[in-house]
Design a protein around this motif. Structure first.
Motif, PDB file in Angstrom:
ATOM      1  N   VAL A   1      -1.269  -5.066   1.802  1.00  0.00           N
ATOM      2  CA  VAL A   1      -0.129  -4.166   2.013  1.00  0.00           C
ATOM      3  C   VAL A   1       0.319  -4.201   3.472  1.00  0.00           C
ATOM      4  CG1 VAL A   1       0.570  -1.737   2.068  1.00  0.00           C
ATOM      5  CG2 VAL A   1      -0.607  -2.655   0.060  1.00  0.00           C
TER       6      VAL A   1
ATOM      7  N   TRP B   1       2.227  -7.387   3.992  1.00  0.00           N
ATOM      8  CA  TRP B   1       3.513  -7.303   3.274  1.00  0.00           C
ATOM      9  C   TRP B   1       4.472  -6.357   3.990  1.00  0.00           C
ATOM     10  CZ3 TRP B   1       5.789  -3.009   0.906  1.00  0.00           C
ATOM     11  CH2 TRP B   1       6.895  -3.270   0.089  1.00  0.00           C
ATOM     12  N   GLU B   2       3.961  -5.220   4.439  1.00  0.00           N
ATOM     13  CA  GLU B   2       4.774  -4.239   5.162  1.00  0.00           C
ATOM     14  C   GLU B   2       5.416  -4.887   6.390  1.00  0.00           C
ATOM     15  OE1 GLU B   2       3.655   0.241   6.290  1.00  0.00           O
ATOM     16  OE2 GLU B   2       2.634  -1.221   7.573  1.00  0.00           O
TER      17      GLU B   2
ATOM     18  N   SER C   1       7.487  -6.573  -3.870  1.00  0.00           N
ATOM     19  CA  SER C   1       6.166  -5.988  -4.070  1.00  0.00           C
ATOM     20  C   SER C   1       5.120  -6.787  -3.304  1.00  0.00           C
ATOM     21  CB  SER C   1       5.820  -5.997  -5.567  1.00  0.00           C
ATOM     22  OG  SER C   1       4.435  -5.804  -5.774  1.00  0.00           O
ATOM     23  N   PRO C   2       4.025  -6.136  -2.878  1.00  0.00           N
ATOM     24  CA  PRO C   2       2.931  -6.869  -2.236  1.00  0.00           C
ATOM     25  C   PRO C   2       2.288  -7.902  -3.154  1.00  0.00           C
ATOM     26  CG  PRO C   2       2.752  -4.533  -1.767  1.00  0.00           C
ATOM     27  CD  PRO C   2       3.806  -4.681  -2.828  1.00  0.00           C
TER      28      PRO C   2
ATOM     29  N   TRP D   1      -3.408  -2.423  -5.054  1.00  0.00           N
ATOM     30  CA  TRP D   1      -2.849  -1.368  -4.209  1.00  0.00           C
ATOM     31  C   TRP D   1      -2.226  -0.251  -5.037  1.00  0.00           C
ATOM     32  CZ3 TRP D   1       2.263  -0.328  -4.955  1.00  0.00           C
ATOM     33  CH2 TRP D   1       3.029  -1.328  -5.580  1.00  0.00           C
ATOM     34  N   SER D   2      -1.811  -0.573  -6.255  1.00  0.00           N
ATOM     35  CA  SER D   2      -1.024   0.371  -7.049  1.00  0.00           C
ATOM     36  C   SER D   2      -1.812   1.591  -7.515  1.00  0.00           C
ATOM     37  CB  SER D   2      -0.416  -0.341  -8.261  1.00  0.00           C
ATOM     38  OG  SER D   2      -1.425  -0.960  -9.027  1.00  0.00           O
TER      39      SER D   2
ATOM     40  N   LYS E   1       0.276   3.052  -2.004  1.00  0.00           N
ATOM     41  CA  LYS E   1       1.541   3.225  -2.733  1.00  0.00           C
ATOM     42  C   LYS E   1       2.583   3.894  -1.839  1.00  0.00           C
ATOM     43  CE  LYS E   1       1.576   4.785  -6.934  1.00  0.00           C
ATOM     44  NZ  LYS E   1       1.265   5.636  -8.116  1.00  0.00           N
TER      45      LYS E   1
ATOM     46  N   ARG F   1       2.839   3.668   1.409  1.00  0.00           N
ATOM     47  CA  ARG F   1       3.338   2.687   2.377  1.00  0.00           C
ATOM     48  C   ARG F   1       4.333   1.733   1.720  1.00  0.00           C
ATOM     49  NH1 ARG F   1      -1.677   0.466   5.986  1.00  0.00           N
ATOM     50  NH2 ARG F   1       0.045  -0.657   7.005  1.00  0.00           N
ATOM     51  N   VAL F   2       4.008   1.304   0.513  1.00  0.00           N
ATOM     52  CA  VAL F   2       4.900   0.386  -0.203  1.00  0.00           C
ATOM     53  C   VAL F   2       6.222   1.078  -0.530  1.00  0.00           C
ATOM     54  CG1 VAL F   2       5.220  -0.900  -2.359  1.00  0.00           C
ATOM     55  CG2 VAL F   2       3.027  -1.018  -1.140  1.00  0.00           C
ATOM     56  N   ASN F   3       6.139   2.295  -1.049  1.00  0.00           N
ATOM     57  CA  ASN F   3       7.361   3.017  -1.425  1.00  0.00           C
ATOM     58  C   ASN F   3       8.233   3.341  -0.217  1.00  0.00           C
ATOM     59  OD1 ASN F   3       6.913   3.000  -4.181  1.00  0.00           O
ATOM     60  ND2 ASN F   3       5.809   4.944  -4.178  1.00  0.00           N
TER      61      ASN F   3
ATOM     62  N   LYS G   1      10.231   0.367   0.587  1.00  0.00           N
ATOM     63  CA  LYS G   1      11.313   0.247  -0.393  1.00  0.00           C
ATOM     64  C   LYS G   1      12.420   1.263  -0.109  1.00  0.00           C
ATOM     65  CE  LYS G   1       8.633  -1.744  -4.193  1.00  0.00           C
ATOM     66  NZ  LYS G   1       8.439  -1.755  -5.653  1.00  0.00           N
TER      67      LYS G   1
END
Length: 356
Positions: free
Chosen positions: A60, A63-64, A82-83, A98-99, A105, A107-109, A112
């Motif tokens: 993550v 990816w971030e 998505s990562p 990660w989900s 989640k 950090r990913v959201n 987005k």
């Protein structure tokens, strides 16, 4: 860089903890590449990190940072990213998922949500649902980047009180002495960038709130941080200078005073540091780094010239250039130059060098 490469090589196939050490080194290498002006090489290193990441947290983080650099480079990305995009989805180890980890989640959201903002999508609020508690996650599990993005979203839609809480909490957390050594983050999403971003965004919010003395203080701090971290002639300095000039513009408008010479000096310096192409060049039609900020600074500068009868023609040319260069999807240039609509505020994100 060679020392880091040698260290990663020596740790390959090592004992317990070696995979994590290699991951940390690869993130550090990507940051070093980015800060030396090699953005594409940094992105390649981040992609490699995602593929060999020893845990979901490393994946993550890589990816971030990749998404952060993609936004800075004006690459066309959407919220479906998505990562998992670059990894083997057959991996079943829960440690690699990660989900099912709330902090990851978040950090990913948040990334987005930031993508949705710069794409002008109204659904950006949906990605920040996990931040209903103002202090949830801040200072825990490396979510400062996510909370800063949420603060900027709140700022954009005019929720100053909650945005203030977000900015202040992020600044408090990133000021911890040992913070940078423990955070899984890289490139323009590294802790130093988050601290700079929160300082500058908070300064902008204070300016929008009419608290100009405090705004000047925070923006001066941001300028000092940018100069210390990147050097006096780095584009990040130009980005902050643009925010400082905009603060003086709003202050003059609010107080019925004039600071044309101060503003002009700041915009000229900002455009110089940002290496803005000449007005009569054709560079505007090609890919241009820091397009949002250069267009904004030129648009603001043009407004200063247009009120001076002997410089009106110069102002018209500059305004035309800025309008032609502007590509922001959420705001028109006219809206970005206007401060009177709380729901259409211009917030400059120093991490990605974009107007959101």
């Amino acid at each position: 860089m060679r020392i880091l490469e040698q260290g990663a090589s020596n740790l390959q196939g090592g004992g317990e903890g070696s995979a994590e050490a290699v991951g940390m080194i690869m993130l550090a290498m990507s940051t070093l590449l980015y800060r030396s002006g090699r953005r594409q090489d940094a992105m390649e290193k981040l992609k490699a990190t995602q593929q060999v990441a020893p845990s979901a947290a490393f994946r993550v983080a890589a990816w971030e940072a990749t998404m952060g650099l993609s936004m800075e480079a004006y690459q066309d990305i959407n919220t479906s990213v998505s990562p998992d995009d670059l990894v083997d989805l057959s991996i079943k180890d829960d440690n690699m998922k990660w989900s099912n980890q709330d902090h990851l989640k978040s950090r990913v959201n948040a990334i987005k949500g930031l993508i949705a903002l710069i794409n002008g999508e109204t659904e950006s609020a949906l990605f920040f649902d996990g931040y209903k508690d103002p202090f949830a996650g801040v200072g825990n599990e490396h979510t400062e980047n996510a909370v800063l993005s949420y603060g900027e979203y709140l700022h954009c839609v005019g929720d100053y009180p909650l945005a203030t809480q977000m900015y202040e909490r992020v600044l408090e957390t990133t000021s911890m002495e040992d913070m940078s050594g423990n955070v899984l983050a890289a490139c323009n999403m590294a802790t130093e960038e988050v601290s700079l971003g929160a300082t500058c965004s908070y300064g902008q919010l204070l300016s929008h709130s009419g608290k100009f003395s405090e705004a000047e203080d925070y923006l001066t701090r941001a300028l000092k941080k940018a100069e210390e971290q990147f050097g006096a002639n780095h584009p990040k300095v130009g980005i902050v200078l643009t925010c400082v000039a905009r603060m003086y513009k709003l202050k003059a408008k609010s107080e019925g005073s004039s600071s044309i010479m101060v503003q002009e000096g700041l915009y000229r310096k900002a455009l110089e540091v940002l290496k803005a192409p000449a007005i009569n060049s054709e560079s505007v039609s090609r890919l241009m780094d820091w397009r949002d900020i250069i267009s904004l600074a030129r648009g603001e500068y043009a407004e200063l010239l247009l009120v001076q009868s002997n410089r009106k023609a110069e102002g018209e040319r500059m305004k035309e250039w800025a309008e032609d260069a502007w590509r922001n999807r959420r705001l028109s240039l006219a809206q970005a130059l206007e401060f009177s609509r709380p729901s259409k505020l211009t917030v400059v994100d120093t991490r990605i060098g974009r107007v959101i």
